[in-house]
Motif scaffolding. Structure first.
Motif, PDB file in Angstrom:
ATOM      1  N   LEU A 288      36.173  37.681  46.487  1.00 39.38           N
ATOM      2  CA  LEU A 288      35.439  38.634  45.658  1.00 39.38           C
ATOM      3  C   LEU A 288      36.337  39.774  45.198  1.00 39.38           C
ATOM      4  N   GLY A 289      37.230  40.197  46.115  1.00 41.01           N
ATOM      5  CA  GLY A 289      38.152  41.285  45.765  1.00 41.01           C
ATOM      6  C   GLY A 289      39.106  40.865  44.649  1.00 41.01           C
ATOM      7  N   HIS A 290      39.589  39.637  44.740  1.00 46.46           N
ATOM      8  CA  HIS A 290      40.494  39.115  43.696  1.00 46.46           C
ATOM      9  C   HIS A 290      39.770  39.003  42.355  1.00 46.46           C
ATOM     10  N   ALA A 291      38.516  38.541  42.412  1.00 50.04           N
ATOM     11  CA  ALA A 291      37.732  38.395  41.185  1.00 50.04           C
ATOM     12  C   ALA A 291      37.505  39.750  40.526  1.00 50.04           C
ATOM     13  N   GLU A 292      37.205  40.767  41.334  1.00 50.13           N
ATOM     14  CA  GLU A 292      36.979  42.110  40.791  1.00 50.13           C
ATOM     15  C   GLU A 292      38.255  42.680  40.203  1.00 50.13           C
TER      16      GLU A 292
ATOM     17  N   ILE B 118      33.946  39.761  61.591  1.00 48.69           N
ATOM     18  CA  ILE B 118      35.324  39.387  61.277  1.00 48.69           C
ATOM     19  C   ILE B 118      36.188  39.340  62.528  1.00 48.69           C
ATOM     20  N   GLU B 119      36.009  40.309  63.409  1.00 51.76           N
ATOM     21  CA  GLU B 119      36.879  40.426  64.576  1.00 51.76           C
ATOM     22  C   GLU B 119      36.496  39.510  65.728  1.00 51.76           C
TER      23      GLU B 119
ATOM     24  N   SER C  63      35.751  32.853  57.679  1.00 47.19           N
ATOM     25  CA  SER C  63      35.146  32.460  56.402  1.00 47.19           C
ATOM     26  C   SER C  63      34.604  33.671  55.653  1.00 47.19           C
ATOM     27  N   PHE C  64      33.999  34.584  56.385  1.00 48.58           N
ATOM     28  CA  PHE C  64      33.461  35.789  55.758  1.00 48.58           C
ATOM     29  C   PHE C  64      34.571  36.637  55.155  1.00 48.58           C
ATOM     30  N   LEU C  65      35.682  36.775  55.866  1.00 51.89           N
ATOM     31  CA  LEU C  65      36.811  37.548  55.359  1.00 51.89           C
ATOM     32  C   LEU C  65      37.414  36.882  54.123  1.00 51.89           C
ATOM     33  N   TRP C  66      37.498  35.560  54.163  1.00 59.00           N
ATOM     34  CA  TRP C  66      38.021  34.814  53.017  1.00 59.00           C
ATOM     35  C   TRP C  66      37.138  35.037  51.796  1.00 59.00           C
TER      36      TRP C  66
END
Length: 221
Positions: free
Chosen positions: A213-217, A196-197, A205-208
Motif C-alpha cells: 500500500l505504501g508503494h502504491a501511494e 507484526i512483532e 503478511s500484514f507488514l507486506w
C-alpha cells in the motif's frame, strides 16, 4: 445453572474487556523455562511478551511475580522491558495466591475477571487459579503463554482448571476480545504493531500488505 449452563459463562457480559479484567503473569523465569518441556520456549516467550504488550496497550492492570528469584533468576528481560517501572513481587509461596501481596493486588483492582499465565502450568498456574475461583473470581488462563514440565503435565493441569470452572483461552483471542471493534481506532495502530512483532506469518503478511500500500501511494504521488 439452567440446562447445565452457567449464566456467568455466556452472553456479552462473559466476554473480557479492558475495563473488567486484570492480568497476572507468574514466574516466567530462567529456571522455569529450563524445566519446561511442553512447548518450545521461544513460542512461550513470544506469546507472553505479546500478551504483556497487549495488556499495556489496553491499559489492563497487570502484575508480574517471581518465585525465589535469587535462585530461579529474574523475570524474563523482554517481559520486564514491557513494564520497566514495575518490580515483580518476589515470593516464597509456591502458590502465588497465598502471598497476600498478590491476592491483595487483585482485590484492589476491583475487578472480578482475572486472567493468568504462568510457568509451570500444573503448579504455578493451577494452584492460584483454583484458589481464586474459590474466592469468587472468574478466572481465565492463557494456555499458550504457559507451559509445564511435560505435555501431559500441561494438559492435565488444563483439564483440572476447566473442571474447577476456569476458562481457557489463547493470547491472540484475548487481544481480539479486548479490541472488540475496529471502530475503536485509538488502539488499532498499537494492535497492528503487536501483530507484526508477535503473530508470525500473519504479522509478516500484514507488514507486506502495508508495504504494498505504501508503494502504491508513493507512485500516485
Amino acid at each position: 445453572m439452567k440446562n447445565g449452563i452457567d449464566p456467568s459463562k455466556v452472553g456479552i457480559d462473559a466476554l473480557l474487556t479492558p475495563d473488567n479484567s486484570a492480568l497476572i503473569l507468574i514466574d516466567h523465569q530462567p529456571f522455569q523455562f529450563a524445566g519446561m518441556k511442553s512447548h518450545n520456549p521461544q513460542t512461550i516467550i513470544n506469546n507472553v511478551v505479546g500478551l504483556a504488550k497487549t495488556a499495556k496497550l489496553y491499559k489492563v492492570p497487570t502484575l508480574l511475580t517471581t518465585v525465589t528469584e535469587e535462585r530461579g533468576g529474574y523475570i524474563l528481560k523482554q517481559l520486564q522491558d514491557v513494564f520497566p517501572e514495575q518490580k515483580p513481587i518476589n515470593r516464597t509461596f509456591i502458590n502465588s495466591w497465598e502471598d497476600k501481596r498478590v491476592s491483595g493486588w487483585a482485590a484492589k483492582t476491583g475487578r472480578k475477571k482475572l486472567v493468568m499465565a504462568a510457568l509451570w502450568t500444573e503448579i504455578c498456574l493451577a494452584f492460584p487459579v483454583i484458589q481464586a475461583l474459590g474466592e469468587g473470581y472468574e478466572v481465565y488462563f492463557v494456555t499458550d503463554a504457559s507451559g509445564g514440565v511435560s505435555l501431559e503435565a500441561h494438559e492435565m493441569a488444563v483439564r483440572r482448571m476447566i473442571q474447577a470452572g476456569a476458562v481457557p483461552l489463547t493470547w491472540n483471542v484475548l487481544s481480539a476480545e479486548w479490541q472488540r471493534d475496529w471502530a475503536r481506532e485509538q488502539t488499532v495502530p498499537g494492535f497492528a504493531q503487536i501483530v507484526i512483532e508477535h503473530h508470525g506469518s500473519t504479522g509478516t503478511s500484514f507488514l507486506w500488505e502495508q508495504q504494498l500500500l505504501g508503494h502504491a501511494e508513493s507512485r500516485k504521488a
